[in-house]
Scaffold this motif. Structure first.
Motif, short mmCIF file in Angstrom:
data_model
loop_
_atom_site.label_atom_id
_atom_site.label_comp_id
_atom_site.label_asym_id
_atom_site.label_seq_id
_atom_site.Cartn_x
_atom_site.Cartn_y
_atom_site.Cartn_z
N GLU A 185 37.10 -31.88 12.07
CA GLU A 185 38.06 -32.95 11.73
C GLU A 185 37.66 -34.26 12.38
N ASN A 186 37.27 -34.19 13.66
CA ASN A 186 36.96 -35.43 14.38
C ASN A 186 35.53 -35.91 14.18
N ARG A 187 34.71 -35.14 13.53
CA ARG A 187 33.31 -35.43 13.23
C ARG A 187 32.39 -35.37 14.44
N TYR A 188 32.81 -35.84 15.60
CA TYR A 188 31.86 -35.94 16.71
C TYR A 188 32.03 -34.81 17.70
N ILE A 189 30.93 -34.35 18.23
CA ILE A 189 30.96 -33.21 19.13
C ILE A 189 29.91 -33.35 20.24
N GLY A 190 28.76 -33.98 19.90
CA GLY A 190 27.63 -34.06 20.83
C GLY A 190 28.01 -34.71 22.14
N GLY A 191 28.67 -35.87 22.08
CA GLY A 191 29.01 -36.62 23.28
C GLY A 191 30.02 -35.88 24.15
N ILE A 192 30.95 -35.16 23.49
CA ILE A 192 31.96 -34.39 24.26
C ILE A 192 31.26 -33.30 25.05
N PHE A 193 30.39 -32.56 24.36
CA PHE A 193 29.66 -31.50 25.07
C PHE A 193 28.81 -32.09 26.19
N TYR A 194 28.11 -33.19 25.87
CA TYR A 194 27.24 -33.79 26.88
C TYR A 194 28.05 -34.12 28.14
N TYR A 195 29.17 -34.82 27.93
CA TYR A 195 29.99 -35.27 29.06
C TYR A 195 30.50 -34.09 29.89
N GLN A 196 30.96 -33.04 29.19
CA GLN A 196 31.54 -31.90 29.92
C GLN A 196 30.47 -31.10 30.67
N ILE A 197 29.27 -30.99 30.07
CA ILE A 197 28.19 -30.25 30.75
C ILE A 197 27.69 -31.07 31.94
N MET A 198 27.59 -32.36 31.76
CA MET A 198 27.13 -33.25 32.83
C MET A 198 28.08 -33.19 34.04
#
Ligand code: HEC
Ligand code: HEC
Length: 329
Positions: free
Chosen positions: A251-264
């Motif tokens: 729905e929100n289209r974006y996922i890469g940056g969320i994963f990046y931020y949480q893993i970082m």
């Protein structure tokens, strides 16, 4: 002067005592028993944990002091003599098979530590640290209290921060799947939430991501990404089930940056550790692509607007537009 045996023995003893005085005597005479700004006394539980730390030989693999030349993981502070006042024995250690622990308190949540002591492979699949599952529950709690107190008053602040956030994380988890995802993504700044993965999800990138996942994440998040790895029974909130993200992210289209931020950065208060000191940027993006493709079934890799461009990326070839040549040339 004649080299009689008595002369040689007296001379050797003099050299020995002189060097012993310089190496041991002067430091112990000049050592001040003034507590440093982070020092505080042990609680009785921590004192018990300290004894267990000594008895179990933890110092054969872990040091507890940092010199200027030692900056690295866990090395946020140069050790001062005043950090060790009243600790008997002060267990500095010299081996670093494992990381330095002088500032370990609050690096991880309590449940991470418990799961790690029971079996370090729970939280860190490639760990070579032995399991301490033969200790009683009370002994594990004592060891944990001691480790969470390493770093004195500074550790107390970090541990308090972990426990405050834990209350929020547990409440969000209890409120149901949607509320939990909303809470988790609410921690991620807007700019990261709107950032797609700048690296293409090539076969090679996914393989690299899979390998790191197996080394660092698999025993929490499980081989199929549903959060039911062997560490799960020890953790509250349990590791995230990535497959439930599908609806939200598509729905929100974006996922890469969320994963990046949480893993970082990890998710403070939960067992999710931060990996910014362990993994380079490209590896975190590879992981983000691997999670997205394997468990969520959707990746935004290379969609527009693009995220941070890397100086080298194979995707550049795909985006390259040949110049339009003027006719006749
Ligand atoms: C044979 C070596 C070895 C021994 C003995 C050992 N450890 Fe470890 N330890 C490691 C290694 C390697 C790591 C890093 C991988 C991991 O997280 O398990 C580690 C990690 C840790 C960490 C997490 C550090 C961090 O923030 O990532 C803690 C806390 C810890 N050990 C405490 C202990 C305690 C307490 C004992 C004794 C009961 C102990 N260790 C005994 C090797 C050892
Ligand atoms: C010690 C267990 C543990 C380990 C190891 C671990 N995680 Fe997590 N992870 C968690 C927990 C717990 C959460 C938060 C769950 C919650 O609050 O509902 C989480 C959350 C996440 C999130 C947040 C997702 C979102 O949508 O906000 C991502 C991404 C993630 N983990 C990826 C990873 C990756 C990649 C690794 C390995 C490099 C890893 N985790 C290692 C336990 C772990």
């Amino acid at each position: 002067m004649k080299m009689t045996p008595a002369f040689v023995i007296v001379g050797a003893l003099l050299v020995f005592w002189a060097s012993a005085f310089i190496i041991v005597g002067i430091p112990s005479l000049t050592m001040k028993e003034t507590p440093s700004e982070i020092w505080r006394p042990f609680t009785p539980l921590e004192a018990r944990g300290h004894r267990l730390y000594v008895e179990n030989g933890c110092s054969y693999c872990h040091s507890q002091f940092i010199r200027v030349i030692d900056w690295g993981i866990g090395a946020e502070r140069i050790a001062k003599a005043g950090d060790y006042v009243g600790i008997e024995p002060a267990i500095l250690g010299s081996e670093r098979t494992g990381p330095d622990l002088s500032q370990e308190g609050g690096e991880h949540s309590d449940d991470w530590n418990r799961a790690h002591f029971l079996n370090p492979r729970n939280t860190t699949p490639i760990s070579l640290m032995p399991a301490w599952d033969f200790l009683s529950d009370g002994e594990i709690e004592a060891l944990m209290a001691y480790v969470q107190g390493l770093g004195g008053k500074a550790a107390d602040l970090r541990v308090k921060r972990q426990r405050d956030w834990k209350r929020q994380a547990v409440a969000a988890y209890a409120a149901g799947v949607d509320a939990n995802i909303e809470w988790l993504h609410g921690q991620v700044p807007e700019v990261w939430r709107r950032m797609p993965n700048p690296y293409p999800a090539t076969e090679a990138a996914l393989q690299r991501g899979k390998r790191i996942y197996q080394q660092l994440c698999i025993n929490c998040h499980s081989p199929i990404g549903d959060g039911n790895g062997p560490a799960q029974p020890h953790l509250n909130p349990p590791p995230l089930n990535f497959t439930i993200l599908r609806r939200h992210l598509v729905e929100n289209r974006y996922i890469g940056g969320i994963f990046y931020y949480q893993i970082m950065n990890g998710v403070t208060g939960t067992a999710m550790p931060y990996f910014k000191k362990h993994l380079e940027s490209e590896k975190i993006w590879d992981l983000a692509n691997y999670l997205a493709v394997s468990f969520v079934g959707y990746t935004d890799a290379n969609t527009d607007p693009r995220g941070i461009d890397a100086s080298y990326e194979s995707g550049w070839v795909n985006r390259y537009q040949p110049p339009v040549l003027a006719p006749g040339r």
